[in-house]
Design an enzyme around this catalytic site. Structure first.
Site, mmCIF file in Angstrom:
data_model
loop_
_atom_site.group_PDB
_atom_site.id
_atom_site.type_symbol
_atom_site.label_atom_id
_atom_site.label_comp_id
_atom_site.label_asym_id
_atom_site.label_seq_id
_atom_site.Cartn_x
_atom_site.Cartn_y
_atom_site.Cartn_z
ATOM 1 N N GLY A 137 -9.627 3.547 -22.037
ATOM 2 C CA GLY A 137 -10.263 2.641 -21.093
ATOM 3 C C GLY A 137 -11.091 3.436 -20.099
ATOM 4 O O GLY A 137 -10.677 4.497 -19.634
ATOM 5 N N VAL A 138 -12.285 2.930 -19.792
ATOM 6 C CA VAL A 138 -13.147 3.617 -18.819
ATOM 7 C C VAL A 138 -13.669 2.571 -17.833
ATOM 8 O O VAL A 138 -14.859 2.498 -17.548
ATOM 9 C CB VAL A 138 -14.324 4.368 -19.491
ATOM 10 C CG1 VAL A 138 -14.825 5.469 -18.559
ATOM 11 C CG2 VAL A 138 -13.914 4.986 -20.815
ATOM 12 N N GLY A 139 -12.738 1.742 -17.322
ATOM 13 C CA GLY A 139 -13.116 0.640 -16.439
ATOM 14 C C GLY A 139 -13.096 1.011 -14.968
ATOM 15 O O GLY A 139 -13.309 2.165 -14.588
ATOM 16 N N ASN A 140 -12.773 0.012 -14.131
ATOM 17 C CA ASN A 140 -12.874 0.174 -12.682
ATOM 18 C C ASN A 140 -11.961 1.249 -12.116
ATOM 19 O O ASN A 140 -12.303 1.901 -11.135
ATOM 20 C CB ASN A 140 -12.560 -1.163 -11.983
ATOM 21 C CG ASN A 140 -13.610 -2.208 -12.259
ATOM 22 O OD1 ASN A 140 -14.755 -1.882 -12.553
ATOM 23 N ND2 ASN A 140 -13.234 -3.470 -12.174
ATOM 24 N N LYS A 164 5.620 -12.647 -5.587
ATOM 25 C CA LYS A 164 4.423 -12.932 -6.391
ATOM 26 C C LYS A 164 4.175 -14.430 -6.361
ATOM 27 O O LYS A 164 5.111 -15.234 -6.208
ATOM 28 C CB LYS A 164 4.628 -12.488 -7.842
ATOM 29 C CG LYS A 164 3.341 -12.173 -8.582
ATOM 30 C CD LYS A 164 2.822 -10.791 -8.209
ATOM 31 C CE LYS A 164 1.670 -10.368 -9.111
ATOM 32 N NZ LYS A 164 1.276 -8.973 -8.861
ATOM 33 N N TYR A 180 -12.708 5.027 -14.628
ATOM 34 C CA TYR A 180 -13.935 5.801 -14.413
ATOM 35 C C TYR A 180 -13.793 6.749 -13.218
ATOM 36 O O TYR A 180 -14.066 7.955 -13.346
ATOM 37 C CB TYR A 180 -15.148 4.889 -14.247
ATOM 38 C CG TYR A 180 -16.454 5.652 -14.190
ATOM 39 C CD1 TYR A 180 -17.128 6.008 -15.365
ATOM 40 C CD2 TYR A 180 -16.995 6.056 -12.977
ATOM 41 C CE1 TYR A 180 -18.308 6.734 -15.322
ATOM 42 C CE2 TYR A 180 -18.173 6.788 -12.920
ATOM 43 C CZ TYR A 180 -18.830 7.123 -14.095
ATOM 44 O OH TYR A 180 -20.005 7.852 -14.048
#
Length: 366
Positions: free
Chosen positions: A180-183, A80, A186
């Protein structure tokens, strides 16, 4: 901070400190383990308050990528990078080009990608200086937006968890509470809706919630109500640390399976899920679709091949439950053990190869 003592604690191979005065670059590359192959892990840009905080984040995230890549079956180690700075104010082209040159200097030991605070556009600039970068623009042969692939992997992993909990991996008629209904969430909802699952959704973004209600016939609830709804599966797809002392007693589900990172606030919360008979699909395995997808770019990206590889998340989750039963441990520990066992097998195989004298043959041909 005693850096070497810190590195010895979890056997880190390398910390690289990168500085470019003209661009303001201050970066730390952590290479944790390259037993399985070059270290792959994203570049995070964050306004850390101290250098010690940045180092801690780099080594924590780097080790996490070793486990994620190993558990995903990738021939890649873990690493990282963190860049110290405000991603909204401090970015410039020179910074990412300088960083690309530092990566190039590692001769393939480390491969980067986007992460928190960095974008595809940033990766494209890095690509001007090195080929050891993934998640670049599709015009350069990249896989594009990884979110739908992460969603597909989470869906596949959820089916494996349902098989463990219910003896059937069909999600038809199951009620899934999605936080959550994000990227990522959804498209996950889309997969669930197509299979006939019933959806309960929440998000701090009311427009995102309304979109899911209209598209999938989902039931909307307030953010703090999602934990206590009557459902079969809870899918955390937003914040981390949401499986904790306050939320666990509210859960009425048999499965926790979602795409969010670091879902357990503390390890003991994984023990608590186990004690309550709740099947937990470890987050770093079920959400590995994105890294599997970008890793395919290293071979010349092929979407069909990548998606088939993502489908192996089902087998990985199933294997975790087998190890948990074999060793009498919670699934979150079993996930670590699965990754560690794979790394150890490869390490032992390599040691045996060298003990048999083949290493001398390789060196003599150089």
């Amino acid at each position: 901070m005693e850096i070497f003592k810190k590195m010895e604690e979890h056997d880190y191979e390398q910390l690289v400190f990168c500085q470019d005065k003209n661009s303001g670059l201050k970066a730390i590359i952590c290479i944790h383990d390259t037993t399985l192959g070059p270290a792959l892990g994203g570049t995070r840009m964050w306004n850390y308050e101290t250098e010690e905080e940045a180092i801690e984040d780099a080594i924590r995230l780097g080790r996490g990528m070793t486990y994620k890549n190993a558990a995903a079956g990738l021939n890649l180690g873990g690493g990282k990078t963190v860049i110290i700075g405000d991603p909204l104010k401090d970015k410039n082209e020179e910074m990412f080009r300088a960083f690309g040159r530092f990566i190039q200097g590692l001769n393939g030991r480390y491969i980067t990608a986007e992460d928190v605070g960095t974008t595809v556009a940033d990766m494209d600039i890095i690509h001007e200086e090195t080929d050891f970068v993934t998640g670049i623009s599709p015009a350069f042969g990249s896989s594009g937006n990884p979110s739908p692939v992460t969603a597909y992997g989470a869906y596949i992993g959820m089916k494996a968890a349902a098989m463990e909990a219910y003896g059937d991996d069909s999600l038809e008629g199951k009620t899934v509470a999605v936080q959550g209904v994000g990227n990522v969430a959804y498209p996950l909802c889309e997969y669930l809706h197509k299979e006939g699952a019933k959806l309960i959704v929440t998000d701090i973004n009311k427009e995102a919630v309304q979109r899911a209600v209209e598209a999938f016939g989902a039931t909307a609830v307030e953010p703090n109500e999602i934990y206590s709804v009557e459902a079969d599966i809870f899918a955390p797809c937003a914040m981390g640390a949401i499986i904790n002392d306050e939320t666990i007693p509210q859960l009425k589900v048999k499965v926790v399976a979602g795409s969010a990172n670091n879902q357990l606030k503390e390890q003991r919360h994984g023990d608590e899920l186990e004690a309550r008979g709740i099947v937990y699909a470890p987050d770093f395995v079920i959400n590995s679709g994105g890294v599997i997808n970008v890793a395919d770019e290293l071979y010349g990206y092929n979407n069909e091949r990548a998606m088939k590889r993502v489908e192996t998340i089902y087998d990985s989750i199933t294997r975790i439950f087998e190890i948990a039963k074999r060793d009498g441990i919670p699934s979150y520990i079993a996930a670590d053990r699965m990754a560690e066992e794979r790394i150890e097998r490869v390490r032992n195989s390599r040691s045996q190869f060298l003990r048999n004298g083949h290493g001398h043959d390789i060196l003599s041909r150089r």
